[in-house]
Motif scaffolding. Structure first.
Motif, PDB file in Angstrom:
ATOM      1  N   GLN A  44      32.286  18.896   1.005  1.00  0.00           N
ATOM      2  CA  GLN A  44      31.084  19.099  -0.711  1.00  0.00           C
ATOM      3  C   GLN A  44      31.282  18.163  -1.203  1.00  0.00           C
ATOM      4  O   GLN A  44      30.938  17.192  -2.603  1.00  0.00           O
ATOM      5  CB  GLN A  44      32.563  20.265  -1.067  1.00  0.00           C
ATOM      6  CG  GLN A  44      32.409  21.592  -0.772  1.00  0.00           C
ATOM      7  CD  GLN A  44      31.237  21.902  -0.903  1.00  0.00           C
ATOM      8  OE1 GLN A  44      30.313  22.123  -1.983  1.00  0.00           O
ATOM      9  NE2 GLN A  44      30.897  23.346  -0.498  1.00  0.00           N
ATOM     10  N   TRP A  45      31.958  16.878  -0.431  1.00  0.00           N
ATOM     11  CA  TRP A  45      32.200  15.437  -1.321  1.00  0.00           C
ATOM     12  C   TRP A  45      30.739  14.972  -1.990  1.00  0.00           C
ATOM     13  O   TRP A  45      30.795  14.820  -3.813  1.00  0.00           O
ATOM     14  CB  TRP A  45      33.291  14.109  -0.952  1.00  0.00           C
ATOM     15  CG  TRP A  45      33.882  13.288  -1.691  1.00  0.00           C
ATOM     16  CD1 TRP A  45      32.262  12.067  -1.676  1.00  0.00           C
ATOM     17  CD2 TRP A  45      34.441  13.542  -2.895  1.00  0.00           C
ATOM     18  NE1 TRP A  45      33.456  11.311  -3.191  1.00  0.00           N
ATOM     19  CE2 TRP A  45      33.930  11.497  -3.238  1.00  0.00           C
ATOM     20  CE3 TRP A  45      34.878  14.187  -3.431  1.00  0.00           C
ATOM     21  CZ2 TRP A  45      35.356  11.618  -3.978  1.00  0.00           C
ATOM     22  CZ3 TRP A  45      36.015  14.061  -4.318  1.00  0.00           C
ATOM     23  CH2 TRP A  45      35.863  12.080  -4.847  1.00  0.00           C
ATOM     24  N   ALA A  46      29.688  15.358  -1.797  1.00  0.00           N
ATOM     25  CA  ALA A  46      28.986  14.256  -1.743  1.00  0.00           C
ATOM     26  C   ALA A  46      27.861  15.058  -2.589  1.00  0.00           C
ATOM     27  O   ALA A  46      27.125  14.474  -3.087  1.00  0.00           O
ATOM     28  CB  ALA A  46      27.615  14.647  -0.316  1.00  0.00           C
TER      29      ALA A  46
ATOM     30  N   VAL B 174      34.904  18.843  -6.544  1.00  0.00           N
ATOM     31  CA  VAL B 174      36.227  19.033  -5.937  1.00  0.00           C
ATOM     32  C   VAL B 174      37.068  18.060  -6.715  1.00  0.00           C
ATOM     33  O   VAL B 174      38.355  18.680  -6.518  1.00  0.00           O
ATOM     34  CB  VAL B 174      35.286  17.521  -4.179  1.00  0.00           C
ATOM     35  CG1 VAL B 174      36.801  16.676  -3.977  1.00  0.00           C
ATOM     36  CG2 VAL B 174      34.779  18.328  -3.566  1.00  0.00           C
ATOM     37  N   LEU B 175      36.985  17.627  -7.771  1.00  0.00           N
ATOM     38  CA  LEU B 175      37.356  16.373  -8.507  1.00  0.00           C
ATOM     39  C   LEU B 175      38.270  17.687  -9.439  1.00  0.00           C
ATOM     40  O   LEU B 175      40.308  17.530  -9.560  1.00  0.00           O
ATOM     41  CB  LEU B 175      37.507  15.677  -9.075  1.00  0.00           C
ATOM     42  CG  LEU B 175      36.822  14.592  -8.627  1.00  0.00           C
ATOM     43  CD1 LEU B 175      36.282  13.429  -9.421  1.00  0.00           C
ATOM     44  CD2 LEU B 175      38.048  13.857  -7.725  1.00  0.00           C
TER      45      LEU B 175
ATOM     46  N   SER C 273      28.552  17.469  -4.688  1.00  0.00           N
ATOM     47  CA  SER C 273      29.501  17.939  -6.105  1.00  0.00           C
ATOM     48  C   SER C 273      31.314  17.246  -6.308  1.00  0.00           C
ATOM     49  O   SER C 273      32.050  17.932  -5.808  1.00  0.00           O
ATOM     50  CB  SER C 273      30.012  19.595  -6.483  1.00  0.00           C
ATOM     51  OG  SER C 273      30.328  19.370  -7.667  1.00  0.00           O
ATOM     52  N   THR C 274      30.679  16.112  -6.221  1.00  0.00           N
ATOM     53  CA  THR C 274      32.056  14.858  -7.014  1.00  0.00           C
ATOM     54  C   THR C 274      33.182  15.850  -8.040  1.00  0.00           C
ATOM     55  O   THR C 274      34.195  15.735  -7.237  1.00  0.00           O
ATOM     56  CB  THR C 274      31.451  14.105  -7.074  1.00  0.00           C
ATOM     57  OG1 THR C 274      30.778  13.061  -6.148  1.00  0.00           O
ATOM     58  CG2 THR C 274      33.136  12.697  -6.472  1.00  0.00           C
ATOM     59  N   SER C 275      32.099  16.426  -8.963  1.00  0.00           N
ATOM     60  CA  SER C 275      33.183  16.442 -10.158  1.00  0.00           C
ATOM     61  C   SER C 275      33.748  17.688  -9.270  1.00  0.00           C
ATOM     62  O   SER C 275      34.994  17.858  -8.951  1.00  0.00           O
ATOM     63  CB  SER C 275      32.340  16.652 -11.520  1.00  0.00           C
ATOM     64  OG  SER C 275      30.900  17.652 -10.415  1.00  0.00           O
TER      65      SER C 275
ATOM     66  N   LEU D 290      40.423  24.272  -1.656  1.00  0.00           N
ATOM     67  CA  LEU D 290      41.065  22.922  -1.754  1.00  0.00           C
ATOM     68  C   LEU D 290      42.322  22.767  -2.657  1.00  0.00           C
ATOM     69  O   LEU D 290      42.637  22.029  -2.723  1.00  0.00           O
ATOM     70  CB  LEU D 290      39.632  22.189  -2.831  1.00  0.00           C
ATOM     71  CG  LEU D 290      38.531  22.064  -1.813  1.00  0.00           C
ATOM     72  CD1 LEU D 290      37.606  21.363  -2.902  1.00  0.00           C
ATOM     73  CD2 LEU D 290      38.713  20.560  -1.129  1.00  0.00           C
TER      74      LEU D 290
ATOM     75  N   ALA E 211      36.753  19.651   2.103  1.00  0.00           N
ATOM     76  CA  ALA E 211      36.467  18.799   0.730  1.00  0.00           C
ATOM     77  C   ALA E 211      35.318  17.335   1.384  1.00  0.00           C
ATOM     78  O   ALA E 211      34.677  16.495   0.694  1.00  0.00           O
ATOM     79  CB  ALA E 211      37.642  17.531   0.558  1.00  0.00           C
ATOM     80  N   ASP E 212      35.537  16.933   2.558  1.00  0.00           N
ATOM     81  CA  ASP E 212      34.245  16.458   3.299  1.00  0.00           C
ATOM     82  C   ASP E 212      32.801  16.640   3.074  1.00  0.00           C
ATOM     83  O   ASP E 212      31.930  16.219   2.429  1.00  0.00           O
ATOM     84  CB  ASP E 212      35.217  15.559   4.720  1.00  0.00           C
ATOM     85  CG  ASP E 212      34.007  14.681   4.999  1.00  0.00           C
ATOM     86  OD1 ASP E 212      34.386  13.540   4.662  1.00  0.00           O
ATOM     87  OD2 ASP E 212      33.261  15.258   5.994  1.00  0.00           O
TER      88      ASP E 212
END
Length: 264
Positions: A116-118, A124-125, A120-122, A80, A113-114
């Motif tokens: 991991q997003w659900a 990924v950010l 651990s959103t933080s 990422l 990203a798709d």
């Protein structure tokens, strides 16, 4: 670099990620200052401010990255983070083959990203924040190398960043009561900063900015292998496919004319 990151993950049980990142910066600054002993001219004027900005951007990148690997697998976070070098490389692309290569890299990153997003959103950010700061690291690192600061510039920049971010030391309490933890913290600075960043300065003097950025596509593979062997982190199939897409993008990258090496 990522063996040091694996050691950092071990330290997260005792010290928060930002604190470990500060220890990394401290360790690197102490080693580089003792080794290089930068001249007085490096501590004032434009060269100082360039080195200081480079050090602060690098420290910010490391903090964001450590926050990311506290929540994401190592190889996933690195892939990422590769959005940053892709942004730099995009400005240097000139052919259809380059565009295809960059598209593959971006597609691989989006696939990861798709996944991991659900979960651990933080995470990924944080990884994407590290990516943007990584782009700044490449651009500023090239300038540091071009003006001849080199490793001395790293020493000055890391020293400035260590002092500027000293409040993060408040989160490192347990380390100072344990010689073993302190040694690991300083060791992270050597493994993850001193050795790879010194090599970066050597390589940046010989390669174009775009070539350097795309060669960094090898890092997700390295990080994935270290994560698998040291941390027992097994990537899911979509993550593995995404990482593979990043690597294929590198392989498709058209070659640039070989630059004449400059003397050290």
């Amino acid at each position: 670099m990522y063996l040091g990151a694996a050691v950092a993950v071990w330290l997260f049980d005792e010290v928060n990620p930002a604190g470990v990142a500060w220890l990394r910066q401290l360790g690197a600054a102490l080693v580089l200052l003792a080794w290089r002993r930068p001249k007085r001219a490096n501590w004032h004027g434009k060269v100082f401010w360039l080195a200081a900005l480079f050090g602060l951007v690098t420290a910010g990148m490391n903090i964001a990255f450590y926050e990311a690997i506290a929540e994401l697998p190592l190889g996933t976070a690195v892939a990422l983070e590769f959005v940053g070098p892709v942004l730099v490389a995009a400005f240097g692309s000139r052919t259809a083959r380059d565009v295809i290569a960059l598209t593959l890299v971006i597609g691989g990153v989006l696939m990861i990203a798709d996944v991991q997003w659900a979960g651990s959103t933080s995470g990924v950010l944080f990884a994407l924040t590290a990516a943007l700061l990584w782009a700044g690291y490449i651009v500023l690192g090239k300038r540091v190398a071009d003006v001849g600061l080199g490793v001395d510039g790293l020493a000055v920049g890391f020293a400035v960043a260590t002092l500027a971010l000293a409040p993060l030391a408040l989160g490192t309490g347990p380390v100072w009561a344990s010689p073993q933890l302190l040694l690991l913290g300083i060791g992270v600075g050597v493994l993850s900063t001193v050795v790879p960043y010194v090599l970066d300065q050597v390589v940046l003097r010989r390669l174009g900015q775009a070539s350097f950025a795309l060669l960094l596509a090898l890092l997700p593979v390295t990080a994935t292998l270290i994560g698998l062997i040291v941390l027992r982190q097994v990537p899911s199939l979509p993550e593995a496919v995404g990482i593979a897409a990043v690597v294929v993008g590198l392989m498709l990258r058209s070659r640039e004319p070989r630059a004449r090496p400059e003397p050290l």
